[in-house]
Enzyme design. Structure first.
Site, PDB file in Angstrom:
ATOM      1  N   CYS A 131      12.689  23.802   1.237  1.00 36.93           N
ATOM      2  CA  CYS A 131      11.655  24.292   0.328  1.00 36.93           C
ATOM      3  C   CYS A 131      10.937  23.104  -0.305  1.00 36.93           C
ATOM      4  CB  CYS A 131      12.271  25.150  -0.774  1.00 36.93           C
ATOM      5  SG  CYS A 131      13.377  26.430  -0.166  1.00 36.93           S
ATOM      6  N   MET A 132       9.929  23.397  -1.130  1.00 39.95           N
ATOM      7  CA  MET A 132       9.166  22.337  -1.763  1.00 39.95           C
ATOM      8  C   MET A 132      10.052  21.477  -2.676  1.00 39.95           C
ATOM      9  SD  MET A 132       5.668  22.661  -4.006  1.00 39.95           S
ATOM     10  CE  MET A 132       4.800  23.599  -2.759  1.00 39.95           C
ATOM     11  N   ASP A 133      10.975  22.142  -3.401  1.00 32.86           N
ATOM     12  CA  ASP A 133      11.760  21.425  -4.409  1.00 32.86           C
ATOM     13  C   ASP A 133      13.260  21.488  -4.172  1.00 32.86           C
ATOM     14  OD1 ASP A 133       9.203  21.603  -5.814  1.00 32.86           O
ATOM     15  OD2 ASP A 133       9.826  23.676  -6.175  1.00 32.86           O
ATOM     16  N   ARG A 172       0.847 -10.507   6.850  1.00 30.94           N
ATOM     17  CA  ARG A 172       0.826  -9.285   6.029  1.00 30.94           C
ATOM     18  C   ARG A 172       1.984  -8.378   6.435  1.00 30.94           C
ATOM     19  NH1 ARG A 172      -4.042  -9.711   8.648  1.00 30.94           N
ATOM     20  NH2 ARG A 172      -3.393  -7.936   9.889  1.00 30.94           N
ATOM     21  N   HIS A 189      -6.330  -7.670  12.949  1.00 32.59           N
ATOM     22  CA  HIS A 189      -5.116  -6.857  12.992  1.00 32.59           C
ATOM     23  C   HIS A 189      -4.783  -6.590  14.456  1.00 32.59           C
ATOM     24  CE1 HIS A 189      -2.062  -4.430  11.189  1.00 32.59           C
ATOM     25  NE2 HIS A 189      -2.556  -3.262  11.540  1.00 32.59           N
ATOM     26  N   LYS A 244       0.846  -1.199   0.000  1.00 38.92           N
ATOM     27  CA  LYS A 244       0.000   0.000   0.000  1.00 38.92           C
ATOM     28  C   LYS A 244       0.884   1.253   0.000  1.00 38.92           C
ATOM     29  CE  LYS A 244      -0.320  -0.307   5.033  1.00 38.92           C
ATOM     30  NZ  LYS A 244      -1.133  -0.785   6.162  1.00 38.92           N
ATOM     31  N   TYR A 272      14.195  31.140   2.762  1.00 36.07           N
ATOM     32  CA  TYR A 272      12.962  31.808   3.182  1.00 36.07           C
ATOM     33  C   TYR A 272      13.041  32.263   4.637  1.00 36.07           C
ATOM     34  CZ  TYR A 272      10.301  30.135  -0.904  1.00 36.07           C
ATOM     35  OH  TYR A 272       9.823  29.898  -2.157  1.00 36.07           O
ATOM     36  N   ARG A 296     -10.793  -0.687  14.756  1.00 35.38           N
ATOM     37  CA  ARG A 296     -10.691  -0.001  13.464  1.00 35.38           C
ATOM     38  C   ARG A 296     -11.664  -0.782  12.578  1.00 35.38           C
ATOM     39  NH1 ARG A 296      -4.766   1.017  10.697  1.00 35.38           N
ATOM     40  NH2 ARG A 296      -5.085  -1.135  10.041  1.00 35.38           N
TER      41      ARG A 296
HETATM   42  C1  LIG Z   1      -0.406  -1.676   6.800  1.00 36.04           C
HETATM   43  C2  LIG Z   1      -0.987  -2.930   7.300  1.00 36.04           C
HETATM   44  C3  LIG Z   1      -0.177  -4.064   7.462  1.00 36.04           C
HETATM   45  C4  LIG Z   1       1.328  -4.029   7.334  1.00 36.04           C
HETATM   46  O1  LIG Z   1       1.862  -3.492   8.513  1.00 36.04           O
HETATM   47  P1  LIG Z   1       3.440  -3.443   8.826  1.00 36.04           P
HETATM   48  O2  LIG Z   1       3.487  -3.065  10.253  1.00 36.04           O
HETATM   49  O3  LIG Z   1       4.042  -2.426   7.931  1.00 36.04           O
HETATM   50  O4  LIG Z   1       3.984  -4.806   8.566  1.00 36.04           O
HETATM   51  C5  LIG Z   1      -0.803  -5.245   7.821  1.00 36.04           C
HETATM   52  N1  LIG Z   1      -2.139  -5.300   8.010  1.00 36.04           N
HETATM   53  C6  LIG Z   1      -2.944  -4.236   7.891  1.00 36.04           C
HETATM   54  C7  LIG Z   1      -4.401  -4.380   8.122  1.00 36.04           C
HETATM   55  C8  LIG Z   1      -2.386  -3.002   7.543  1.00 36.04           C
HETATM   56  O5  LIG Z   1      -3.191  -1.930   7.441  1.00 36.04           O
END
Ligand SMILES: *Cc1c(COP(=O)(O)O)cnc(C)c1O
Length: 385
Positions: free
Chosen positions: A315-317, A221, A162, A40, A267, A134
């Site tokens: 700065c931004m860039d 995950r 989670h 992600k 700046y 969540r």
């Molecule tokens: C982002 C996420 C992960 C991965 O988490 P890490 O701590 O980066 O390994 C796993 N499960 C869910 C639901 C997440 O949102």
């Protein structure tokens, strides 16, 4: 070709380290548990397509993203295997789930109804809330969970929860995590007892894999650990697993100039030279992922193996560093913002600490206009800076 691809600012992806980290995490887990990399937020800023491509090449066949658009991008780029959307998808986008062969998370029983109402078969994993509060149907609401299993249009491939405190190896957090794990398996037992086929189960993210490795799961995950880091510098440095960072962030020195004692730079006249000095402008800024809070001495970059303190406001860039102590610096030289140069190193953990945040945030904010370049050891040696 490599040189022109680097341009003004770029990210180098050390794919040897990615494969290494994958191997390390794989070995921590039971053979029956597959790694489902979290790619992600553009693979935590690394670049979702090059990262997923490399993982596909070493046999990874499951990924998770936050949004349906992220999933579609991977699929359009030829990524194969299961792609699980962890977050909310608007009902108008349910058609994309089928078009790109994506798997949607069932956020709760109400959302299952919306997915069912789409009228076509959709692959899903059911999220179970065991205490993070969540996304997920509450583990106590077993009747609601059973209702999800009765949906005719849902092809239930998985079920997950989670953990929200698996990074803290102290009471009461360990106890809380164990309760979450027990609550999840209790749901799985009940599903089986009711005569449903138990889908693939997953619980752990990175800290879960490191701290609760012997769970009986089908997937883990993992995000941050796969990229060779943990959320804080301290955790990364104390980690027993041999993880290696995948990302380096570099930029060009766009100009070198003299500053006389008393002259200001940048700046808001925030920096005033205490003595005659030499400064270098870098072609990278906060829009590229350098936290603005590192302004005015909040951090350093590396040039020719030495530390150059950040001066004035980022700065931004662009940004400015003090190179008084590095007389050989020239326009077009390379500055390392994250990574190593000579014997010096700046880690993402160090930047996160300086910016008062976690590595996950620093990485996921890497700018889209920064080129991602895949490198392996041999190339790294031949272009050593
Ligand atoms: C982002 C996420 C992960 C991965 O988490 P890490 O701590 O980066 O390994 C796993 N499960 C869910 C639901 C997440 O949102």
């Amino acid at each position: 070709m490599l040189a022109s691809a680097m341009g003004r600012a770029w990210i180098e992806l050390n794919m040897d380290n990615l494969r290494h980290n994958y191997g390390v995490l794989r070995k921590l887990l039971p053979d029956t548990c597959q790694i489902m990399p979290a790619v992600k937020a553009n693979a935590y800023g690394h670049g979702a397509v090059p990262i997923a491509r490399e993982l596909n090449a070493i046999g990874v066949r499951a990924f998770c993203t936050a949004s349906v658009q992220e999933g579609a991008e991977l699929r359009s780029s030829g990524i194969v295997g299961e792609i699980l959307i962890l977050g909310y998808t608007h009902p108008e986008d349910f058609c994309l789930l089928r078009k790109y062969r994506l798997t949607q998370t069932v956020l709760d029983a109400e959302y299952a109804g919306a997915l069912e109402g789409f009228g076509e078969k959709i692959h899903v994993h059911i999220a179970i809330d065991t205490g993070m509060h969540r996304l997920g149907e509450r583990s106590e609401n077993i009747e609601n969970i059973l209702k999800i299993f009765q949906c005719k249009n849902l092809i239930i491939d998985g079920m997950y929860t989670h953990l929200c405190a698996s990074d803290i190896m102290e009471e009461p957090y360990i106890d809380y995590t164990r309760k979450q794990i027990r609550a999840f398996y209790k749901v799985a037992e009940r599903i089986k007892a009711e005569g449903y086929r138990c889908p693939k189960l997953h619980i752990q993210s990175s800290y879960g894999v490191l701290n609760y490795r012997n769970l009986n799961c089908d997937y883990a995950r993992t995000g941050i650990a796969l990229y060779g880091l943990l959320s804080t510098r301290e955790d990364t440095e104390n980690c027993a697993a041999d993880l290696l960072p995948v990302l380096s962030l570099k930029a060009r020195v766009s100009a070198v100039k003299e500053l006389k004692a008393g002259e200001a730079a940048g700046y808001g006249l925030q920096f005033v030279a205490p003595h005659d000095m030499k400064i270098a402008l870098l072609s990278i800024g906060y829009a590229d992922g350098v936290p603005r809070s590192l302004s005015c001495g909040g951090g350093n970059v590396l040039i020719a193996g030495r530390k150059a303190p950040i001066i004035g406001r980022i700065c931004m860039d662009q940004m400015t560093v003090d190179v008084t102590g590095i007389p050989e610096v020239r326009q077009n030289d390379i500055a390392v913002i994250i990574g190593s140069s000579g014997d010096e190193k700046i880690s993402a953990g160090e930047i996160a600490e300086q910016a008062d945040t976690i590595t996950n945030e620093v990485l996921s904010r890497m700018g889209v206009r920064v080129n991602r370049i895949c490198v392996s050891e041999n190339q790294l040696k031949s272009q050593a800076v």
